[in-house]
Motif scaffolding. Structure first.
Motif, PDB file in Angstrom:
ATOM      1  N   SER A 240      51.666   5.644 -60.342  1.00 56.07           N
ATOM      2  CA  SER A 240      50.285   5.719 -59.867  1.00 56.07           C
ATOM      3  C   SER A 240      49.358   5.277 -60.985  1.00 56.07           C
ATOM      4  N   GLU A 241      48.091   5.173 -60.677  1.00 55.95           N
ATOM      5  CA  GLU A 241      47.129   4.602 -61.613  1.00 55.95           C
ATOM      6  C   GLU A 241      46.980   5.454 -62.878  1.00 55.95           C
ATOM      7  N   VAL A 242      46.914   4.764 -64.007  1.00 56.68           N
ATOM      8  CA  VAL A 242      46.594   5.411 -65.275  1.00 56.68           C
ATOM      9  C   VAL A 242      45.095   5.238 -65.496  1.00 56.68           C
ATOM     10  N   TYR A 243      44.380   6.351 -65.621  1.00 59.04           N
ATOM     11  CA  TYR A 243      42.932   6.303 -65.809  1.00 59.04           C
ATOM     12  C   TYR A 243      42.605   6.141 -67.293  1.00 59.04           C
ATOM     13  N   GLY A 244      41.996   5.020 -67.645  1.00 60.69           N
ATOM     14  CA  GLY A 244      41.698   4.749 -69.043  1.00 60.69           C
ATOM     15  C   GLY A 244      42.987   4.608 -69.820  1.00 60.69           C
ATOM     16  N   THR A 245      43.090   5.320 -70.915  1.00 64.42           N
ATOM     17  CA  THR A 245      44.317   5.299 -71.714  1.00 64.42           C
ATOM     18  C   THR A 245      45.296   6.389 -71.292  1.00 64.42           C
ATOM     19  N   GLY A 246      44.902   7.208 -70.322  1.00 65.20           N
ATOM     20  CA  GLY A 246      45.712   8.339 -69.883  1.00 65.20           C
ATOM     21  C   GLY A 246      45.004   9.667 -70.070  1.00 65.20           C
ATOM     22  N   LEU A 247      44.016   9.701 -70.961  1.00 61.55           N
ATOM     23  CA  LEU A 247      43.204  10.910 -71.087  1.00 61.55           C
ATOM     24  C   LEU A 247      42.472  11.209 -69.785  1.00 61.55           C
ATOM     25  N   GLY A 248      42.183  10.157 -69.031  1.00 62.84           N
ATOM     26  CA  GLY A 248      41.526  10.340 -67.740  1.00 62.84           C
ATOM     27  C   GLY A 248      42.394  11.077 -66.743  1.00 62.84           C
ATOM     28  N   ASN A 249      43.701  10.891 -66.817  1.00 63.13           N
ATOM     29  CA  ASN A 249      44.610  11.616 -65.918  1.00 63.13           C
ATOM     30  C   ASN A 249      44.620  13.103 -66.238  1.00 63.13           C
ATOM     31  N   GLU A 250      44.492  13.426 -67.526  1.00 71.18           N
ATOM     32  CA  GLU A 250      44.370  14.817 -67.939  1.00 71.18           C
ATOM     33  C   GLU A 250      43.103  15.428 -67.347  1.00 71.18           C
ATOM     34  N   ALA A 251      41.985  14.707 -67.457  1.00 70.73           N
ATOM     35  CA  ALA A 251      40.724  15.190 -66.897  1.00 70.73           C
ATOM     36  C   ALA A 251      40.822  15.347 -65.379  1.00 70.73           C
ATOM     37  N   ALA A 252      41.439  14.368 -64.714  1.00 72.84           N
ATOM     38  CA  ALA A 252      41.588  14.444 -63.260  1.00 72.84           C
ATOM     39  C   ALA A 252      42.441  15.640 -62.861  1.00 72.84           C
TER      40      ALA A 252
END
Length: 331
Positions: A276-288
């Motif tokens: 699935s999509e990686v948001y930004g560098t991956g820090l975005g997935n943590e936030a999501a």
């Protein structure tokens, strides 16, 4: 919380806070509502450069956590201040995402989680929220790659002598282990399960900062891991999981990978992409993920549960004892 967006308050304005803010711009449903610093100028510069249209700049952390338009506080101060600043947010009734390591010691980590009460709190171990790492862990646990028996993982960088005090001052929790070694330790924990023993060797500076660390560990499953971290070398920054059926490799930088490779015994390499999509560098997935947890009314994350955070803090306490590295928090 609002129904349409999660309004983030960012506590501190250093490099990791800037990286996180940039990733929030790529995270669906995230808004940077406010930023707080000990300096009004720093907060205003951060808000101007990295904030959203209506991001407020606060000249104190107290004002940030008291902001009624902040839904969740991201604590990005040095390790040594996490307990103090998380407590500040909890006292204001705000849930917290706290940078890793959560605290300098397991005892302080337990105190921090206890302080949260019924409020959500999670250590910011973004690797555990990365789509590819999550996929590999799930498939490994399901037996798709065979039975895991060994993990090798490394993370290190050459840290210049003029880097921030956070990297060199023992009073701030400086050292390779807490800043970088936590990633190999966490990777092995995710892929092999809980630790039962860890033996360490390392090089420690004259002022008590761990520069290079090697850890040999055993897990409850009977599997073993070999983990290294460094502040003095351009290390491989790669990870692998060896099973009874083949080898799963995660190239540099394994803590936010772009792909992995599975090579079955006697077979051809197979490239694995994030599902699935990686948001930004991956820090975005943590936030999501935090936003999902808050929406669902959770008090802790299923991806970074409190028990895992505390276990790893305990392992690092033990490793530091073996190396002879101590902090004021140990006393």
């Amino acid at each position: 919380m609002t129904n349409t967006a999660t309004r983030w308050g960012i506590l501190a304005t250093g490099k990791i806070a800037r990286d996180f803010a940039q990733n929030l711009h790529a995270t669906p449903g995230a808004v940077i509502a406010a930023v707080g610093s000990r300096s009004r100028g720093s907060a205003e510069a951060f808000a101007r450069d990295l904030g959203d249209e209506h991001t407020r700049a606060h000249a104190s952390y107290d004002d940030l956590v008291a902001d009624p338009d902040v839904d969740v506080v991201y604590v990005a101060s040095p390790h040594s201040h996490h307990l103090e600043h998380a407590r500040l947010a909890f006292a204001a009734g705000k849930p917290v995402l706290c940078e890793k390591p959560l605290t300098l010691t397991r005892a302080d980590g337990e105190e921090l989680f206890d302080s949260a009460g019924d409020l959500f709190c999670m250590e910011a171990m973004w690797m555990a929220c990365h789509p590819l790492i999550r996929d590999l862990r799930t498939r490994l646990a399901a037996g798709e790659f065979g039975t895991p028996r060994q993990v090798h993982a490394d993370l290190g960088f050459v840290v210049p002598s003029d880097a921030s005090e956070r990297m060199w001052d023992p009073a701030l929790g400086a050292g390779a282990l807490l800043d970088m070694g936590i990633y190999p330790l966490t990777f092995a924990r995710l892929m092999l399960g809980p630790y039962v023993a860890a033996v360490a060797a390392g090089d420690v500076s004259e002022v008590g900062v761990d520069l290079d660390v090697a850890i040999a560990a055993r897990h409850q499953s009977g599997a073993v891991s070999a983990l290294t971290t460094s502040m003095t070398s351009a290390s491989p920054r790669a990870a692998s999981v060896a099973t009874d059926e083949g080898l799963l490799e995660v190239p540099a930088d394994f803590h936010h990978p772009t792909y992995a490779v599975w090579t079955p015994e006697g077979g051809e390499p197979q490239r694995i992409e994030p599902p699935s999509e990686v948001y930004g560098t991956g820090l975005g997935n943590e936030a999501a993920h935090v936003q999902d947890c808050l929406r669902d009314g959770l008090t802790e994350s299923p991806l970074v549960p409190h028990v895992q955070t505390l276990e790893l803090l305990g392992v690092m306490d033990d490793v530091r004892r073996q190396l002879g590295v101590s902090y004021a928090a140990d006393r």
